[in-house]
Design an enzyme around this catalytic site. Structure first.
Site, PDB file in Angstrom:
ATOM      1  CE1 TYR A 170      -4.219  -1.972   4.825  1.00  0.00           C
ATOM      2  CE2 TYR A 170      -3.527   0.039   4.321  1.00  0.00           C
ATOM      3  CZ  TYR A 170      -3.775  -1.026   3.874  1.00  0.00           C
ATOM      4  OH  TYR A 170      -3.752  -1.297   2.469  1.00  0.00           O
ATOM      5  CB  SER A 211      -0.882   0.085   1.206  1.00  0.00           C
ATOM      6  OG  SER A 211      -1.570   1.193   1.209  1.00  0.00           O
TER       7      SER A 211
HETATM    8  P1  NAD Z   1     -11.410  -5.804  -0.163  1.00  0.00           P
HETATM    9  O1  NAD Z   1     -11.745  -5.424   1.088  1.00  0.00           O
HETATM   10  O2  NAD Z   1     -12.133  -5.724  -1.294  1.00  0.00           O
HETATM   11  O3  NAD Z   1     -10.281  -6.848  -0.702  1.00  0.00           O
HETATM   12  C1  NAD Z   1      -9.691  -7.591   0.700  1.00  0.00           C
HETATM   13  C2  NAD Z   1      -9.642  -9.167   0.363  1.00  0.00           C
HETATM   14  O4  NAD Z   1      -8.878  -9.861   1.407  1.00  0.00           O
HETATM   15  C3  NAD Z   1     -11.076  -9.759   0.431  1.00  0.00           C
HETATM   16  O5  NAD Z   1     -11.448 -10.573  -0.513  1.00  0.00           O
HETATM   17  C4  NAD Z   1     -11.114 -10.485   1.683  1.00  0.00           C
HETATM   18  O6  NAD Z   1     -12.004 -11.504   1.930  1.00  0.00           O
HETATM   19  C5  NAD Z   1      -9.842 -10.925   1.888  1.00  0.00           C
HETATM   20  N1  NAD Z   1      -9.617 -11.145   3.191  1.00  0.00           N
HETATM   21  C6  NAD Z   1      -9.208 -10.098   4.341  1.00  0.00           C
HETATM   22  N2  NAD Z   1      -8.909 -10.666   5.404  1.00  0.00           N
HETATM   23  C7  NAD Z   1      -8.951 -12.016   5.253  1.00  0.00           C
HETATM   24  C8  NAD Z   1      -8.701 -13.249   6.215  1.00  0.00           C
HETATM   25  N3  NAD Z   1      -8.465 -13.140   7.396  1.00  0.00           N
HETATM   26  N4  NAD Z   1      -8.703 -14.487   5.385  1.00  0.00           N
HETATM   27  C9  NAD Z   1      -9.052 -14.507   4.188  1.00  0.00           C
HETATM   28  N5  NAD Z   1      -9.285 -13.494   3.726  1.00  0.00           N
HETATM   29  C10 NAD Z   1      -9.392 -12.167   3.773  1.00  0.00           C
HETATM   30  O7  NAD Z   1     -10.294  -4.526  -0.490  1.00  0.00           O
HETATM   31  P2  NAD Z   1      -9.154  -4.158  -1.598  1.00  0.00           P
HETATM   32  O8  NAD Z   1      -8.785  -2.676  -1.545  1.00  0.00           O
HETATM   33  O9  NAD Z   1      -9.427  -4.970  -2.684  1.00  0.00           O
HETATM   34  O10 NAD Z   1      -7.834  -4.991  -0.967  1.00  0.00           O
HETATM   35  C11 NAD Z   1      -6.993  -5.704  -1.573  1.00  0.00           C
HETATM   36  C12 NAD Z   1      -5.456  -5.537  -1.131  1.00  0.00           C
HETATM   37  O11 NAD Z   1      -5.287  -4.145  -1.698  1.00  0.00           O
HETATM   38  C13 NAD Z   1      -5.487  -5.306   0.286  1.00  0.00           C
HETATM   39  O12 NAD Z   1      -4.183  -6.113   0.733  1.00  0.00           O
HETATM   40  C14 NAD Z   1      -5.299  -3.929   0.654  1.00  0.00           C
HETATM   41  O13 NAD Z   1      -4.630  -3.783   1.844  1.00  0.00           O
HETATM   42  C15 NAD Z   1      -4.473  -3.352  -0.507  1.00  0.00           C
HETATM   43  N6  NAD Z   1      -4.748  -1.931  -0.685  1.00  0.00           N
HETATM   44  C16 NAD Z   1      -5.976  -1.480  -1.070  1.00  0.00           C
HETATM   45  C17 NAD Z   1      -6.239  -0.101  -0.999  1.00  0.00           C
HETATM   46  C18 NAD Z   1      -7.516   0.587  -1.221  1.00  0.00           C
HETATM   47  O14 NAD Z   1      -7.463   1.964  -1.342  1.00  0.00           O
HETATM   48  N7  NAD Z   1      -8.360  -0.300  -1.653  1.00  0.00           N
HETATM   49  C19 NAD Z   1      -5.094   0.787  -0.849  1.00  0.00           C
HETATM   50  C20 NAD Z   1      -3.677   0.253  -0.765  1.00  0.00           C
HETATM   51  C21 NAD Z   1      -3.640  -1.246  -0.556  1.00  0.00           C
END
Ligand code: NAD
Length: 248
Positions: free
Chosen positions: A157, A143
């Site tokens: 985080y 991130s």
């Molecule tokens: P999201 O919540 O849609 O996706 C996260 C996924 O991780 C989900 O499918 C969830 O079910 C899974 N997950 C979380 N905890 C879990 C667990 N304990 N066991 C199994 N599965 C689990 O959100 P996203 O934005 O698509 O996030 C995906 C990645 O991108 C993450 O690592 C997040 O930190 C990173 N990220 C997102 C953003 C943003 O702004 N959306 C920014 C930077 C980084």
């Protein structure tokens, strides 16, 4: 070239976008999910209409025993003749908090899922790559928070993603002699459900004006970068942290 594409957290957001965009007759998708079975089924349906073979894998990535079992399930499902690509994507954020409000329980869960979980998932995937001896590639989803620090919001985080950046560098060095490339993407403000899960559904839109490109990014824009990093087009790219953050 045919390959197995293993994506954690594939039921929503960036993971789901990787599955949809990566789906083709040339791809066997291993789609991992935690609790959102309906979400991952929907993604799997789209992937199958694009010709991909799909196998679903369930595990709580905060639970090392569940990750071990997922590794066994993946090993049974994956064709040993194909290279394996991993999108190490599952992750959590928590409610906005300052230092005084970071409880040991919250910190333990954050690091169990975002750091220990991601490292153990990579360990399972690399064991499969070595079994197949057909090469592979990994993209860890970090991130922009790793370099911003997220003061008064999500320092835990941000620190967990800092650990993912460092892990990416070390793992890339360890696996380079085997021809396995390891990179990370660092998304900025991306329009996914993660903000609502952290108790602030409007967060990305509210902060969009502070992004040099003036808008929130899409899960697809992050997924395109991830899929490029996994592809042979990025064959000389390893140990790199790629910002997909609109200049933020
Ligand atoms: P999201 O919540 O849609 O996706 C996260 C996924 O991780 C989900 O499918 C969830 O079910 C899974 N997950 C979380 N905890 C879990 C667990 N304990 N066991 C199994 N599965 C689990 O959100 P996203 O934005 O698509 O996030 C995906 C990645 O991108 C993450 O690592 C997040 O930190 C990173 N990220 C997102 C953003 C943003 O702004 N959306 C920014 C930077 C980084």
């Amino acid at each position: 070239m045919k390959r197995t594409l293993f994506i954690t957290g594939a039921s929503s957001g960036i993971g789901a976008a990787c599955a949809r965009l990566g789906a083709s007759p040339e791809t066997h998708l291993l789609l991992h999910y935690g609790r959102n079975e309906a979400g991952v089924q929907e993604v799997a349906d789209v992937a199958r209409t694009r010709g991909a073979e799909v196998t679903l894998l369930q595990a709580d990535v905060g639970d090392p025993a569940a990750i071990r079992q997922m590794g066994l399930d993946a090993s049974e499902a994956a064709d040993p003749k194909l290279p394996l690509h991993l999108v190490n994507n599952a992750g959590i954020v928590d409610q906005k908090a300052s230092l005084a409000d970071l409880t040991p329980e919250r910190l333990q869960r954050m690091f169990a899922v975002n750091v220990i979980g991601a490292i153990l998932v990579a360990q399972q995937a690399v064991a499969l790559m070595r079994r197949q001896n057909r090469g592979g590639a990994i993209v860890n989803v970090s991130s922009a928070a790793a370099r911003l620090g997220s003061a008064n919001q999500f320092m835990d985080y941000a620190a967990s993603k800092g650990a993912i950046d460092t892990f990416t560098l070390g793992l890339a060095d360890e696996l380079a002699p085997e021809g396995i490339r390891v990179n990370a993407v660092r998304p900025g403000l991306i329009g996914t459900e993660i903000h609502a899960k952290g108790g602030d559904p409007d967060r990305a839109d509210r902060l969009a004006s502070g992004v040099p490109l003036g808008r929130v990014g899409t899960a697809e824009e992050v997924a395109e970068t991830i899929l490029w990093l996994l592809s042979d087009k990025a064959g000389y790219v390893t140990r790199t942290l790629v910002d997909v953050a609109g200049g933020r």
